[in-house]
Enzyme design. Structure first.
Site, PDB file in Angstrom:
ATOM      1  N   ASP A   8       0.837  -1.194   0.000  1.00 45.89           N
ATOM      2  CA  ASP A   8       0.000   0.000   0.000  1.00 45.89           C
ATOM      3  C   ASP A   8       0.879   1.255   0.000  1.00 45.89           C
ATOM      4  O   ASP A   8       2.102   1.175  -0.206  1.00 45.89           O
ATOM      5  CB  ASP A   8      -1.016  -0.042   1.163  1.00 45.89           C
ATOM      6  CG  ASP A   8      -0.377   0.160   2.535  1.00 45.89           C
ATOM      7  OD1 ASP A   8       0.868   0.292   2.620  1.00 45.89           O
ATOM      8  OD2 ASP A   8      -1.123   0.186   3.532  1.00 45.89           O
ATOM      9  N   CYS A  65       2.826  -3.382   4.154  1.00 42.29           N
ATOM     10  CA  CYS A  65       2.010  -2.221   4.522  1.00 42.29           C
ATOM     11  C   CYS A  65       2.732  -1.541   5.685  1.00 42.29           C
ATOM     12  O   CYS A  65       3.948  -1.712   5.836  1.00 42.29           O
ATOM     13  CB  CYS A  65       0.560  -2.610   4.820  1.00 42.29           C
ATOM     14  SG  CYS A  65       0.288  -3.630   6.275  1.00 42.29           S
ATOM     15  N   THR A  67       2.447  -1.962   9.036  1.00 36.12           N
ATOM     16  CA  THR A  67       2.863  -2.944  10.043  1.00 36.12           C
ATOM     17  C   THR A  67       2.997  -4.356   9.481  1.00 36.12           C
ATOM     18  O   THR A  67       3.548  -5.230  10.149  1.00 36.12           O
ATOM     19  CB  THR A  67       1.805  -3.023  11.156  1.00 36.12           C
ATOM     20  OG1 THR A  67       0.554  -3.377  10.538  1.00 36.12           O
ATOM     21  CG2 THR A  67       1.676  -1.708  11.896  1.00 36.12           C
ATOM     22  N   HIS A  98       8.047 -25.036   8.956  1.00 31.11           N
ATOM     23  CA  HIS A  98       6.933 -25.691   9.655  1.00 31.11           C
ATOM     24  C   HIS A  98       5.567 -25.383   9.040  1.00 31.11           C
ATOM     25  O   HIS A  98       4.680 -26.220   9.090  1.00 31.11           O
ATOM     26  CB  HIS A  98       6.901 -25.250  11.128  1.00 31.11           C
ATOM     27  CG  HIS A  98       8.027 -25.820  11.932  1.00 31.11           C
ATOM     28  ND1 HIS A  98       8.059 -25.786  13.307  1.00 31.11           N
ATOM     29  CD2 HIS A  98       9.171 -26.445  11.562  1.00 31.11           C
ATOM     30  CE1 HIS A  98       9.176 -26.355  13.746  1.00 31.11           C
ATOM     31  NE2 HIS A  98       9.872 -26.761  12.701  1.00 31.11           N
ATOM     32  N   HIS A 133       4.253 -31.640  10.008  1.00 26.50           N
ATOM     33  CA  HIS A 133       3.821 -30.281   9.633  1.00 26.50           C
ATOM     34  C   HIS A 133       2.832 -30.329   8.466  1.00 26.50           C
ATOM     35  O   HIS A 133       1.935 -29.495   8.378  1.00 26.50           O
ATOM     36  CB  HIS A 133       5.035 -29.419   9.281  1.00 26.50           C
ATOM     37  CG  HIS A 133       6.033 -29.354  10.398  1.00 26.50           C
ATOM     38  ND1 HIS A 133       5.723 -28.830  11.631  1.00 26.50           N
ATOM     39  CD2 HIS A 133       7.315 -29.787  10.476  1.00 26.50           C
ATOM     40  CE1 HIS A 133       6.780 -28.921  12.415  1.00 26.50           C
ATOM     41  NE2 HIS A 133       7.762 -29.510  11.740  1.00 26.50           N
TER      42      HIS A 133
HETATM   43  C1  RB5 Z   1      -2.230   2.605   6.647  1.00 28.53           C
HETATM   44  O1  RB5 Z   1      -2.312   3.771   7.394  1.00 28.53           O
HETATM   45  C2  RB5 Z   1      -1.949   1.421   7.570  1.00 28.53           C
HETATM   46  O2  RB5 Z   1      -3.057   1.184   8.370  1.00 28.53           O
HETATM   47  C3  RB5 Z   1      -1.577   0.178   6.768  1.00 28.53           C
HETATM   48  O3  RB5 Z   1      -0.429   0.431   6.015  1.00 28.53           O
HETATM   49  C4  RB5 Z   1      -1.244  -1.046   7.587  1.00 28.53           C
HETATM   50  O4  RB5 Z   1      -0.284  -0.780   8.554  1.00 28.53           O
HETATM   51  C5  RB5 Z   1      -2.400  -1.775   8.149  1.00 28.53           C
HETATM   52  O5  RB5 Z   1      -2.277  -2.826   8.802  1.00 28.53           O
END
Ligand code: RB5
Length: 150
Positions: A8, A65, A67, A98, A133
């Site tokens: 993203d 993204c 996180t 695994h 597994h």
């Molecule tokens: C975008 O602001 C953020 O929410 C997205 O990149 C991601 O971290 C969501 O899990």
């Protein structure tokens, strides 16, 4: 080896380093965007990458993204996808050995470029161990189909 990549607007900042790293290892990269840092929605790219794996366009997928959480949750809703979100190389390696993960996700707000490359390297060089597994993966597949019974 073909790897589909999707990210993203927050993942966008890390994608170029990842693409170059993969290309250096003679991996064909199929880039599903996004196209800029304009705000967008991560499920779009998770779905594109999952579809490319499920239609055999790509062998594996990498998602980025902020996180790695949202984009991996979205990918794990797609049939046949086993996505792991990793911020350390050990988890990446074990997720292949695994869990036979076919998608690796990480967060551009969590890992830097060099750590991301180490995570990818461990993930790509590890081999699925099969055996017990494999049985557990088959159980996951039954859960996916709503057919799992203890
Ligand atoms: C975008 O602001 C953020 O929410 C997205 O990149 C991601 O971290 C969501 O899990």
């Amino acid at each position: 080896m073909k790897i589909a990549i999707g990210y993203d607007h927050v993942g966008y900042i890390l994608k170029q380093d990842v693409i170059e790293f993969l290309a250096q290892q003679n991996i064909t990269v199929i880039d599903f965007g996004t196209l800029s840092t304009d705000r967008t929605d991560y499920p779009i790219y998770a779905n594109r990458v999952a579809h490319s794996i499920n239609t055999n366009q790509a062998d594996l997928g990498i998602l980025i993204c902020g996180t790695g959480i949202g984009i991996s949750i979205a990918a794990n809703k797609c049939q046949g996808i086993r996505a792991v979100v990793c911020s350390d190389p050990y988890s990446a390696k074990l997720s292949r050995e695994h869990n036979n993960t076919n998608v690796l996700a990480f967060g551009s707000r969590v890992v830097g470029s060099e750590l991301a490359k180490m995570i990818i390297n461990e993930w790509l060089t590890a081999k699925f161990e099969g055996g017990r597994h494999q049985r557990r993966i088959e159980q996951i597949q039954l859960i996916e189909k709503g057919e799992f019974h203890e």
